[in-house]
Design a protein around this motif. Sequence first.
Motif, PDB file in Angstrom:
ATOM      1  N   ARG A 158       0.842  -1.216   0.000  1.00 36.85           N
ATOM      2  CA  ARG A 158       0.000   0.000   0.000  1.00 36.85           C
ATOM      3  C   ARG A 158       0.869   1.256   0.000  1.00 36.85           C
ATOM      4  O   ARG A 158       0.540   2.242  -0.682  1.00 36.85           O
ATOM      5  CB  ARG A 158      -0.924  -0.014   1.226  1.00 36.85           C
ATOM      6  N   GLU A 159       1.973   1.219   0.736  1.00 35.04           N
ATOM      7  CA  GLU A 159       2.874   2.377   0.780  1.00 35.04           C
ATOM      8  C   GLU A 159       3.523   2.611  -0.594  1.00 35.04           C
ATOM      9  O   GLU A 159       3.629   3.747  -1.060  1.00 35.04           O
ATOM     10  CB  GLU A 159       3.958   2.147   1.847  1.00 35.04           C
ATOM     11  N   ILE A 160       3.950   1.526  -1.230  1.00 34.65           N
ATOM     12  CA  ILE A 160       4.577   1.657  -2.552  1.00 34.65           C
ATOM     13  C   ILE A 160       3.547   2.128  -3.581  1.00 34.65           C
ATOM     14  O   ILE A 160       3.845   2.954  -4.451  1.00 34.65           O
ATOM     15  CB  ILE A 160       5.190   0.305  -2.996  1.00 34.65           C
ATOM     16  N   ALA A 161       2.330   1.632  -3.468  1.00 38.17           N
ATOM     17  CA  ALA A 161       1.274   2.046  -4.398  1.00 38.17           C
ATOM     18  C   ALA A 161       1.023   3.543  -4.291  1.00 38.17           C
ATOM     19  O   ALA A 161       0.814   4.230  -5.300  1.00 38.17           O
ATOM     20  CB  ALA A 161      -0.009   1.275  -4.108  1.00 38.17           C
ATOM     21  N   LEU A 162       1.074   4.058  -3.068  1.00 37.27           N
ATOM     22  CA  LEU A 162       0.881   5.499  -2.852  1.00 37.27           C
ATOM     23  C   LEU A 162       2.005   6.289  -3.517  1.00 37.27           C
ATOM     24  O   LEU A 162       1.753   7.317  -4.176  1.00 37.27           O
ATOM     25  CB  LEU A 162       0.842   5.781  -1.343  1.00 37.27           C
ATOM     26  N   LYS A 163       3.249   5.823  -3.371  1.00 33.13           N
ATOM     27  CA  LYS A 163       4.396   6.501  -3.992  1.00 33.13           C
ATOM     28  C   LYS A 163       4.273   6.476  -5.511  1.00 33.13           C
ATOM     29  O   LYS A 163       4.536   7.474  -6.183  1.00 33.13           O
ATOM     30  CB  LYS A 163       5.693   5.807  -3.571  1.00 33.13           C
ATOM     31  N   VAL A 164       3.884   5.322  -6.044  1.00 35.40           N
ATOM     32  CA  VAL A 164       3.752   5.184  -7.502  1.00 35.40           C
ATOM     33  C   VAL A 164       2.664   6.121  -8.024  1.00 35.40           C
ATOM     34  O   VAL A 164       2.826   6.781  -9.059  1.00 35.40           O
ATOM     35  CB  VAL A 164       3.434   3.715  -7.871  1.00 35.40           C
ATOM     36  N   THR A 190      -3.712  -7.628  -2.688  1.00 34.07           N
ATOM     37  CA  THR A 190      -3.839  -6.419  -1.861  1.00 34.07           C
ATOM     38  C   THR A 190      -4.156  -5.194  -2.720  1.00 34.07           C
ATOM     39  O   THR A 190      -4.935  -4.324  -2.321  1.00 34.07           O
ATOM     40  CB  THR A 190      -2.536  -6.174  -1.068  1.00 34.07           C
ATOM     41  N   LEU A 191      -3.566  -5.138  -3.900  1.00 34.61           N
ATOM     42  CA  LEU A 191      -3.727  -3.944  -4.746  1.00 34.61           C
ATOM     43  C   LEU A 191      -4.709  -4.138  -5.906  1.00 34.61           C
ATOM     44  O   LEU A 191      -4.845  -3.247  -6.746  1.00 34.61           O
ATOM     45  CB  LEU A 191      -2.356  -3.531  -5.300  1.00 34.61           C
ATOM     46  N   GLN A 192      -5.398  -5.264  -5.940  1.00 33.15           N
ATOM     47  CA  GLN A 192      -6.251  -5.533  -7.100  1.00 33.15           C
ATOM     48  C   GLN A 192      -7.399  -4.539  -7.260  1.00 33.15           C
ATOM     49  O   GLN A 192      -7.892  -4.308  -8.371  1.00 33.15           O
ATOM     50  CB  GLN A 192      -6.810  -6.953  -7.022  1.00 33.15           C
ATOM     51  N   ASN A 193      -7.825  -3.922  -6.158  1.00 39.89           N
ATOM     52  CA  ASN A 193      -8.928  -2.957  -6.239  1.00 39.89           C
ATOM     53  C   ASN A 193      -8.457  -1.508  -6.145  1.00 39.89           C
ATOM     54  O   ASN A 193      -9.283  -0.595  -6.003  1.00 39.89           O
ATOM     55  CB  ASN A 193      -9.942  -3.242  -5.121  1.00 39.89           C
ATOM     56  N   ASP A 194      -7.140  -1.311  -6.197  1.00 38.30           N
ATOM     57  CA  ASP A 194      -6.579   0.046  -6.169  1.00 38.30           C
ATOM     58  C   ASP A 194      -6.496   0.538  -7.613  1.00 38.30           C
ATOM     59  O   ASP A 194      -5.602   0.134  -8.367  1.00 38.30           O
ATOM     60  CB  ASP A 194      -5.185   0.019  -5.518  1.00 38.30           C
ATOM     61  N   ASN A 195      -7.408   1.397  -8.018  1.00 36.42           N
ATOM     62  CA  ASN A 195      -7.454   1.817  -9.422  1.00 36.42           C
ATOM     63  C   ASN A 195      -6.362   2.818  -9.803  1.00 36.42           C
ATOM     64  O   ASN A 195      -6.286   3.259 -10.937  1.00 36.42           O
ATOM     65  CB  ASN A 195      -8.841   2.375  -9.780  1.00 36.42           C
ATOM     66  N   ARG A 196      -5.505   3.174  -8.834  1.00 32.51           N
ATOM     67  CA  ARG A 196      -4.402   4.085  -9.147  1.00 32.51           C
ATOM     68  C   ARG A 196      -3.220   3.346  -9.757  1.00 32.51           C
ATOM     69  O   ARG A 196      -2.366   3.941 -10.408  1.00 32.51           O
ATOM     70  CB  ARG A 196      -3.923   4.802  -7.870  1.00 32.51           C
TER      71      ARG A 196
END
Length: 213
Positions: free
Chosen positions: A156-162, A185-191
Motif C-alpha cells: 500500500r505504501e509503494i502504491a501510494l508513492k507510484v 492487496t492492490l487488485q482494487n486500487d485503481n491508481r
Amino acid sequence: MKVYELEGKTVEDATKKATTELRIGDISRAKIEVIDQGKSGIFGFGVSRPAKIRVYYNDETMDVGELTREVLLDILDKMGVDAKVRDLKEGESKVYVELESSRSGLVIGKKGATLEALQFIVNLIVSHKTKSEKKIILDIESYRAKREKALRKLSREIALKVAKTGKPWTLEPMNPFERRLIHLTLQNDNRVTTKSEGQGIYRKVKISPNITR
C-alpha cells in the motif's frame, strides 16, 4: 493398492507391527485379513506357530500428518536445531504445522528463506512417500501472519508513492505466495496495476501507475 504379510506372536501383535513398519497411523484405514490366528505351546512345550496377517493399503492411506512430523523433526535434528511441533492440523488439502524452538530465528532465516526451503523439502519428501497432494505449511512464532501483514502494508505504501510520482516501482524477489499477496492487496486500487516479472527465484512484482484511469 499394496499388499503386505506380517507375523507376530498374536494377531494383535502382527497388527501393531503393521502400524510401525508400514507407518500406517490409522490402522482402520487399511484392510486386514487374518491368514492364521497362530498357536502357542502349553507352558513352552508343544508346537507353536506365529499369527499371520495380510494388510491391504494404499500409500495415500499413510498418515500424512504424522509422517510430516517425523520428517520435519528429523531434518531439524540433523540441522542441530532443538525444536518441537507445537501444533499440527490436517485438513482435506493442507497440513498446517506450528513449530516451537529457542532458535526460531535460525529456522526462519533471512526474510523467511530457511523456513521456505524447509517447507519445500518436507513437502517433497512427504508427497513422494505418500503420493498425497496435500500442501504442508510450516510456521513458527506466527511468522507468516507477521510477514503477510508487513507485505500488505509495504504494498500500500509503494502504491501510494507510484500514484504520486507516476513512476513504476519493482519490489524485491518474492515467492509465489508473497507475490500473489501483493497482487490481491492492490487488485482494487485503481491508481496502480501490478505485474510479475522475471524467472524462478528472481521473479518480482512491478507496481505501475494506472494510465488508463
